[in-house]
Design an enzyme around this catalytic site. Sequence first.
Site, PDB file in Angstrom:
ATOM      1  N   GLY A  32       0.982  -1.102   0.080  1.00  0.00           N
ATOM      2  CA  GLY A  32      -0.007  -0.008   0.020  1.00  0.00           C
ATOM      3  C   GLY A  32       0.888   1.295  -0.110  1.00  0.00           C
ATOM      4  N   GLY A  78       0.873   5.209   1.686  1.00  0.00           N
ATOM      5  CA  GLY A  78       0.425   6.125   2.683  1.00  0.00           C
ATOM      6  C   GLY A  78       0.930   7.618   2.250  1.00  0.00           C
ATOM      7  N   ALA A  79       0.630   8.511   3.203  1.00  0.00           N
ATOM      8  CA  ALA A  79       1.049   9.958   3.015  1.00  0.00           C
ATOM      9  C   ALA A  79       2.449  10.073   2.972  1.00  0.00           C
ATOM     10  CB  ALA A  79       0.326  11.030   3.897  1.00  0.00           C
ATOM     11  N   GLY A  89       4.974   7.327   2.343  1.00  0.00           N
ATOM     12  CA  GLY A  89       5.765   6.415   1.380  1.00  0.00           C
ATOM     13  C   GLY A  89       5.093   5.170   1.457  1.00  0.00           C
ATOM     14  N   VAL A 105       4.462   1.035   1.595  1.00  0.00           N
ATOM     15  CA  VAL A 105       4.703  -0.048   2.373  1.00  0.00           C
ATOM     16  C   VAL A 105       4.779  -1.504   1.485  1.00  0.00           C
ATOM     17  CG1 VAL A 105       3.749  -1.494   4.337  1.00  0.00           C
ATOM     18  CG2 VAL A 105       3.479   0.950   4.352  1.00  0.00           C
ATOM     19  N   LYS A 125       8.164  -0.095   5.470  1.00  0.00           N
ATOM     20  CA  LYS A 125       7.663   1.123   5.160  1.00  0.00           C
ATOM     21  C   LYS A 125       8.914   1.958   4.894  1.00  0.00           C
ATOM     22  CE  LYS A 125       4.139   3.261   7.540  1.00  0.00           C
ATOM     23  NZ  LYS A 125       3.574   4.185   8.466  1.00  0.00           N
ATOM     24  N   ASP A 129      -3.289  10.002  16.254  1.00  0.00           N
ATOM     25  CA  ASP A 129      -3.640   9.475  14.703  1.00  0.00           C
ATOM     26  C   ASP A 129      -4.502   8.097  14.673  1.00  0.00           C
ATOM     27  OD1 ASP A 129      -4.099  10.156  12.183  1.00  0.00           O
ATOM     28  OD2 ASP A 129      -2.160   9.473  11.380  1.00  0.00           O
TER      29      ASP A 129
END
Length: 436
Positions: A17, A19-20, A22, A24, A39, A131
């Site tokens: 996947g 994310g904001a 970088g 994974v 990650k 978060d």
Amino acid sequence: MTSQRVAGRYTLQHEIGHGAHGAVWAAHDEILGRTVALKRLGATAGRGDDAIRAEREARLAAQLGHAHVVAVYDLVTEASGAWLVMERVEGPALSDVVRDAPLTPDEAARLLAPVADALAQAHALGIVHRDVKPSNILAGPEGAKLTDFGIARGSDDATLTRTGLVTGSPAYLAPEIATGGQATPASDVWSLGATLVHLLTGRPPYHRDDLDNGPLAVVYRIAHEDPPVVPDAGWLAPLLARTMAKDPKARPTMAEVRGHLARTVVAAEQTMAMPAVRASRRTTRVIAAIAAAVVLLVLVTALVLRPDGDEGTSGAGKDSGSPGTTTTAPTTPAAAPTAEEMETFARNYVATASADPSRGFAMLTPGYQAASPEYADFWGRVRRPQILTVTADPAAMTVTYRYKYVLAGAGRRSELVTLDLVDQGGSLLIDNATSR
Ligand SMILES: Nc1ncnc2c1ncn2[C@@H]1O[C@H](COP(=O)(O)OP(=O)(O)OP(=O)(O)O)[C@@H](O)[C@H]1O
């Protein structure tokens, strides 16, 4: 497919996947022969910020060591950037779980109760996650696991201030944060409530089809509008209303949330099975994750509701099962040890004894050593121990933990262990251990 190898040992397999901060990747650890998740950091933001995030995430996740927190194994820096090496969770994020259809209250409670337990432990250690959101909770076969402590704040990170507002997810921010206040355990409680809203409705709270859903518009609505009322919240409605109270002081603690979700799950288990209609709409992988979560929840709840615990299994635990400690930090309290010190001692003990039984044995009193002839035999066979719960009673000088492990040749075990501790010259030693 790529054959890129990181740090000489992690062979990248495929991207899981993005994310904001970088990508994974699934990767194979060539030394330990297991699959891990890597990650990549530093691809988008300033490398310095990402490195700080990664170090914080690694440190806080390691400090927690909770069965429902994604374990961080390593942090490596290469010319290509920094990589966080994590436990790979074989399952989707909760944001993906509800993409097709929202969950029922029973399903949502089963998934979130162990996450609330992990957060309650974090709060007890002075760590605020900051978060909490569905994409940071992964539904694996062992139940839901919380990840991404990258912007979490430990009690020693007083200088970290605004990062949460910049990089956190606006939709799940508590109103006090949306109006410029500091993150506290109560703001995690709100975010868990907001996560619950997403699981029950399939959308983040404050999302409006008829309005702008950009970050600024959402933050404005969080600050100025009442929390959403969820028609399908069922018996979770009162809890939802309390977790999303605008006044942080009116919210329950995370431990209360955990207790409520866990009790509800047990009650639901006694009266109904998993709803077949809804279950048929999910992937079997998610159903397996929920079922596994139930098993773990029952363990946690049994501890909460019946302090006497269940019948233990390992005979080895009686004499040699659980005394333990750290070689690095036998606490050196000025006066009596605190509950936190005793709990850390127990965690360190289990890790130490399983890694090196002779070091663990050195942490017993001479008298208890003499009474533990099978110590090395037992701990030499313990693999992958995981502490599920731990509670200390400083007045009684006891610390009780439930842990699960694999006993070589005998399979998986779970035990509730109580250590009697003594303070000898400022160091804790184990004078007796009983297991159930
Ligand atoms: N340890 C892991 N095991 C398996 N999959 C993971 C793991 N960590 C993250 N993922 C998956 O990788 C994807 C990206 O995760 P990442 O944490 O980078 O971003 P995010 O949480 O979606 O967004 P943000 O970076 O804004 O918080 C997610 O979809 C998640 O499901």
